[in-house]
Write an enzyme that holds these catalytic residues in place. Sequence first.
Site, PDB file in Angstrom:
ATOM      1  N   ARG A   1     -10.186  -0.013  14.770  1.00  0.00           N
ATOM      2  CA  ARG A   1     -10.164   0.612  13.444  1.00  0.00           C
ATOM      3  C   ARG A   1     -11.200  -0.152  12.625  1.00  0.00           C
ATOM      4  NH1 ARG A   1      -4.403   1.314  10.321  1.00  0.00           N
ATOM      5  NH2 ARG A   1      -4.880  -0.838   9.739  1.00  0.00           N
TER       6      ARG A   1
ATOM      7  N   TYR B   1      16.963  30.659   5.446  1.00  0.00           N
ATOM      8  CA  TYR B   1      15.857  31.474   5.944  1.00  0.00           C
ATOM      9  C   TYR B   1      15.898  31.611   7.457  1.00  0.00           C
ATOM     10  CZ  TYR B   1      13.649  30.833   1.363  1.00  0.00           C
ATOM     11  OH  TYR B   1      13.361  30.820   0.026  1.00  0.00           O
TER      12      TYR B   1
ATOM     13  N   MET C   1      12.603  24.521   0.580  1.00  0.00           N
ATOM     14  CA  MET C   1      11.699  23.683  -0.208  1.00  0.00           C
ATOM     15  C   MET C   1      12.448  22.715  -1.113  1.00  0.00           C
ATOM     16  SD  MET C   1       8.567  24.899  -2.666  1.00  0.00           S
ATOM     17  CE  MET C   1       7.702  25.812  -1.407  1.00  0.00           C
TER      18      MET C   1
ATOM     19  N   LYS D   1       0.845  -1.204   0.000  1.00  0.00           N
ATOM     20  CA  LYS D   1       0.000   0.000   0.000  1.00  0.00           C
ATOM     21  C   LYS D   1       0.878   1.251   0.000  1.00  0.00           C
ATOM     22  CE  LYS D   1      -0.365  -0.267   5.038  1.00  0.00           C
ATOM     23  NZ  LYS D   1      -1.149  -0.871   6.137  1.00  0.00           N
TER      24      LYS D   1
HETATM   25  C1  LIG Z   1      -0.393  -1.863   6.802  1.00  0.00           C
HETATM   26  C2  LIG Z   1      -0.966  -3.134   7.261  1.00  0.00           C
HETATM   27  C3  LIG Z   1      -0.151  -4.265   7.468  1.00  0.00           C
HETATM   28  C4  LIG Z   1       1.360  -4.209   7.405  1.00  0.00           C
HETATM   29  O1  LIG Z   1       1.868  -3.622   8.591  1.00  0.00           O
HETATM   30  P1  LIG Z   1       3.454  -3.582   8.901  1.00  0.00           P
HETATM   31  O2  LIG Z   1       3.514  -3.192  10.322  1.00  0.00           O
HETATM   32  O3  LIG Z   1       4.038  -2.547   7.991  1.00  0.00           O
HETATM   33  O4  LIG Z   1       3.976  -4.941   8.630  1.00  0.00           O
HETATM   34  C5  LIG Z   1      -0.772  -5.457   7.778  1.00  0.00           C
HETATM   35  N1  LIG Z   1      -2.116  -5.541   7.902  1.00  0.00           N
HETATM   36  C6  LIG Z   1      -2.929  -4.470   7.738  1.00  0.00           C
HETATM   37  C7  LIG Z   1      -4.390  -4.624   7.907  1.00  0.00           C
HETATM   38  C8  LIG Z   1      -2.379  -3.237   7.426  1.00  0.00           C
HETATM   39  O5  LIG Z   1      -3.182  -2.178   7.284  1.00  0.00           O
END
Ligand SMILES: *Cc1c(COP(=O)(O)O)cnc(C)c1O
Length: 395
Positions: A158, A287, A335, A57
Amino acid sequence: MLSREQGNDVGSHQNCDTYAWFSQRAWVEIDLEALSHNVQQLRQLISEHTDLMAVVKADAYGHGAVTVAQTALKSGANWLGVATVPEGIELREAGINAPILILGATHTLEQIHAIAHWKLQPTICSPKQALVFSETLGSIDYSSSIPVHIKLDTGMSRLGTNCELAGNFVQLVQSLPHLEIASVYSHLATADSADPTVMHLQHQRYERAIAQIKEIGIEPSYLHLANSAGTLRDQNLHYDMVRVGIAIYGLYPATYLREKIDLRPVLQVKARVTQVKTISEGTGVSYGYQFIAPRELRIAVVGIGYADGVPRNLSNKMQVLVRGKRVEQIGAITMDQLILDITDVPHIQEGEIVTLLGQQGKEKISADEWANQLNTISWEIVCGFKHRLPRVAVM
Ligand SMILES: *Cc1c(COP(=O)(O)O)cnc(C)c1O
């Protein structure tokens, strides 16, 4: 693609200009050999009956999703995890056929259409969402079923349905047309913490939920619970698959997990020196004059800044590597540029490579070093590099 030697070049000016990519002011290097090594290490840690999901992701935590996915699959991963539908489509468009689980929530007609069309696999977090999916697939005359993954909340608060209601939830999903339960899963909130209390509690709740599902005569074929930290910590959390993100990128979820496995950081951030000069004692730098030269200094300007993802809060705090040595960054990070005190390495030339994250010779600067300085986690650091920085794969 670069060779390792080119990638590991500590920045001699002569070598630079022969390669077109050197016209870049700054870039991110992705070491595919390190990635492959990490995936193989993880593969060895888990049982042969356990699948390995590479979580890619957020553009593979900033590393570049397609390249990472292809390399991870070649090295022993057999699933991919993404957060959103477009992330899944990007992988399919690149010709990747492996199963892809969307870890985030999806609800809309467009999302459901795309999931069916691209053969992505959604997470189902609530009875309402299950009904929406089933009805929507019915309304578009979808002739078969799509595999769905049921998410239980065992304590992360969550996504997911409260695990105490697992039996009814799974029963509902099973009864709905067009949905086929591919797995029942949950997510750990504190697996990286040295104190395992909450992790054990979540594990127990998950076990109880699975027992509840079995009691009503449903045998969930596929179970998964562990993220990287859970995977490194405890075999009992592995079930049928582990979902590994940060560890495939060569970063440890917690320092005390270092002994479990040998991981190599995959990402390096590099930039070139664009100007060198000498400033006299008392001269203000950048800056706001947050830095005033305490004596005559040799300084180097580098073509990378906060718009590339170097956090401005590291101003006057961070170090970088040049010619295999650590040097101090001085003044406010701007920047597109930042400034170094190179008084101790005065012969640095314009065009030389500076390593912001990564290794030169024996010196290393890790995402964890930045994370500690900024009171955050390495996940946020690697996700922070912007697309203005080209990702260059190194073998
Ligand atoms: C992002 C995520 C993972 C991976 O987590 P890591 O700590 O980076 O290994 C696994 N399961 C779910 C549901 C996630 O959202």
